[in-house]
Design a protein around this motif. Structure first.
Motif, PDB file in Angstrom:
ATOM      1  N   SER A 168      15.207   8.116   8.319  1.00  0.00           N
ATOM      2  CA  SER A 168      14.475   7.034   8.646  1.00  0.00           C
ATOM      3  C   SER A 168      15.562   5.674   8.042  1.00  0.00           C
ATOM      4  O   SER A 168      16.226   5.657   7.169  1.00  0.00           O
ATOM      5  CB  SER A 168      13.306   6.826   7.835  1.00  0.00           C
ATOM      6  N   PHE A 173      14.703  14.352   8.464  1.00  0.00           N
ATOM      7  CA  PHE A 173      15.925  14.409   7.990  1.00  0.00           C
ATOM      8  C   PHE A 173      16.985  14.449   8.738  1.00  0.00           C
ATOM      9  O   PHE A 173      16.827  15.093   9.665  1.00  0.00           O
ATOM     10  CB  PHE A 173      15.969  15.543   7.037  1.00  0.00           C
ATOM     11  N   SER A 217      17.335  10.994   4.469  1.00  0.00           N
ATOM     12  CA  SER A 217      16.151  10.676   5.232  1.00  0.00           C
ATOM     13  C   SER A 217      16.816   9.982   6.612  1.00  0.00           C
ATOM     14  O   SER A 217      17.724   9.235   6.501  1.00  0.00           O
ATOM     15  CB  SER A 217      15.317   9.500   4.459  1.00  0.00           C
ATOM     16  N   SER A 272       9.207  15.592   2.359  1.00  0.00           N
ATOM     17  CA  SER A 272       9.548  14.199   1.790  1.00  0.00           C
ATOM     18  C   SER A 272       8.847  14.045   0.418  1.00  0.00           C
ATOM     19  O   SER A 272       9.504  12.687   0.012  1.00  0.00           O
ATOM     20  CB  SER A 272       9.214  12.879   2.765  1.00  0.00           C
TER      21      SER A 272
END
Lengths: 385, 168
Positions: free
Chosen positions: A293, A336, A291, A374
């Protein structure tokens, strides 16, 4: 002989191909995998009930204190209490068979059972698999417990039985583990304290495991009961196959997954990276899809990196010696971050990795990755097709 | 803290690179393989740097990594040596007897890896028997026997060429 060798070493050296930046990147990855010292565990074929084994290990004094919390006083009465990590439902409750050899890298082979209060196993992407071992980590703040379960035959003891050496440990300088300081048996099988802050025990014939606490030197006496109890609680069985958020197509025939890094979430371990390649060099490609994030993003190393654009996405390519190695990092595509390390020549021989010539490089590999979104429910257990 | 440790590592490796490459070259007999060996060695060193940097003898620790990596790679399938066609020839240092050096290289290449490693540790790195045993992870007795066997192998390999030179 001395003179001969010294004159030989005087040969004029070509420019060095040593890549210190790459050593740092790969060494950092190894550091996450490695624990000091070898270990392997195997439970005896006569292993019966998980709870019973928790009873027989190291009688603990009432209210014994260990980092991360106080052991329940009922521990001394033998009743299994405390912070048990739920074994994977696929374990079938600890029915044991001879451990597989080699392990399947796509299926972790062990689980923590009992853990001290405050420890969790869900550290992102730090557990790992390989044909030789499954490695798991439990954390509580800055404290770590590393579990290494080795496949049968991955460790061998010296002729005198006084030291143990594991194959994955070769070349790292830590050397043979002395087997001289006996620890309480783990589930009826011999165990030892080592100088590398771990307890090692033989969980099945010729198969070893260890718990490493993360200190220097032998484990302090204050934490040994806790380590013994953690060791006793380990379960040994194939778990749920790892789920990957991606799969890769178009790799050469005969290439296989050789290792993974995964997040040890209860019930559904999810993998973010894998190594794969031919039998001659099983880790020719190291691929991670994680990820984006919260990630610090791809690292730009001034001396060896350059910016590239791949399918409209900004990326960093490191290829100081492109005939030898490439590393591509793509910052954010569909949420990603992707990292691809491609080794084109086999270290030590200089021979080309079989099949790599037709791949076209790290950018071409990136274009063959299919990201699955996700939601782990949509992920795959078959990442290399 | 981490950045400072990493900087220490880089400084250490840069200062030891020439020495590591030369030891690796004597072991591997070609610079390409030597550099590969050193690359793996310094990568493994970084993985253990937090512990290694506190040691009294970091050089000894790194040397142990290098020798054990050399031996473990020789044991594995991809440890078989392949000579690259077209790789640049190594240049013997000025003033050296080129033929003699080539003889020594060829002779050393015929010595089995563990005996070769023992000879290099004992006679190039100047380690005593106990130190060599620690580096190789074996007993002192094994070091002695490997040394004797390695020397005998070198003598056998060098004797015909020594005799040929005497004819001139």
């Amino acid at each position: 002989m001395r003179t001969l060798l010294r004159n030989l070493a005087d040969t004029e050296a070509p420019p060095a191909r040593i890549d210190i930046d790459r050593a740092v990147i790969q060494g950092r990855r190894r550091r996450r995998l490695r624990m000091a010292g070898a270990g392997g565990s195997a439970l005896a074929a006569g292993f019966a009930v998980y709870a019973v084994f928790a009873l027989v290990i190291v009688p603990l004094p009432p209210n014994a204190t260990v980092p991360g919390g106080v052991l329940p006083s009922s521990a001394s009465s033998g009743a299994p209490t405390g912070s048990y990590v739920s074994p994977d439902p696929a374990d079938s409750g600890l029915a044991l068979s001879t451990p597989p050899n080699p392990f399947n890298p796509l299926v972790p082979y062990a689980s923590f059972g009992w853990l001290p209060q405050g420890y969790t196993t869900a550290a992102a992407g730090q557990a790992s698999t390989s044909p030789d071992s499954t490695a798991l980590i439990a954390e509580s703040g800055s404290r770590e417990l590393w579990l290494h379960v080795m496949a049968a035959g991955a460790c061998s003891s010296s002729d005198s039985g006084s030291t143990l050496t594991c194959t994955y440990d070769a070349g790292d300088g830590s050397g043979p583990m002395p087997l001289t300081d006996r620890a309480p048996d783990v589930n009826g099988r011999r165990a030892y304290w080592s100088d590398f802050c771990n307890i090692i025990w033989e969980y099945a014939p010729d198969a070893w495991a260890s718990i490493h606490y993360g200190c220097q030197g032998p484990a302090p006496a204050s934490v040994r009961p806790m380590m013994s109890r953690v060791a006793a609680g380990v379960t040994y069985a194939d778990r749920t196959p790892l789920r990957f958020p991606f799969w890769v197509s178009g790799m050469p025939a005969g290439w296989r997954v050789s290792a993974t890094h995964f997040t040890d979430s209860p019930g559904t371990p999810t993998a973010g990276s894998m190594s794969f390649g031919p039998a001659a060099y099983p880790s020719a490609v190291q691929l991670s899809v994680t990820s984006a994030s919260g990630s610090p993003g791809c690292m730009f190393i001034r001396s060896i990196s350059r910016y590239v654009t791949v399918d409209g996405a900004k990326a960093i390519l490191q290829a100081p010696n492109p005939s030898y190695h490439e590393y591509l990092c793509v910052n954010n595509v569909n949420g990603f971050m992707t990292g691809i390390s491609l080794q084109k020549k086999i270290p030590g021989t200089g021979a080309a990795v079989p099949g790599v010539s037709g791949l076209g490089g790290a950018i071409s590999i990136f274009k063959k990755i299919h990201v699955l979104g996700s939601d782990p429910a949509g992920w795959t257990t078959d990442p290399l097709r | 803290m981490s950045e400072r440790r990493d900087a220490e590592y880089v400084e250490y490796v840069q200062s030891r690179l020439t020495w590591l490459r030369r030891v690796a070259f004597v072991l591997c007999q070609d610079w390409y393989s030597a550099d590969d060996l050193v690359q793996v060695t310094v990568t493994r060193l970084f993985a253990h740097w937090p512990r290694a940097r506190r040691m009294d003898n970091v050089d000894g620790y790194v040397r142990t990594i290098l020798f054990r990596t050399f031996l473990s790679e020789r044991r594995s399938a991809w440890g078989r040596r392949v000579v690259l066609a077209g790789s640049p020839p190594d240049t013997v240092a000025a003033g050296a007897d080129r033929d003699a050096m080539l003889d020594v290289r060829e002779a050393l290449a015929t010595v089995p890896p563990r005996q070769r490693a023992t000879l290099v540790l004992r006679f190039y790195c100047d380690l005593d028997v106990e130190q060599a045993a620690t580096a190789l992870g074996c007993s002192a007795g094994t070091v002695k026997s490997q040394t004797a066997k390695g020397l005998a192998a070198m003598r056998r390999a060098l004797e015909p060429s020594a005799g040929a030179r005497r004819e001139y």
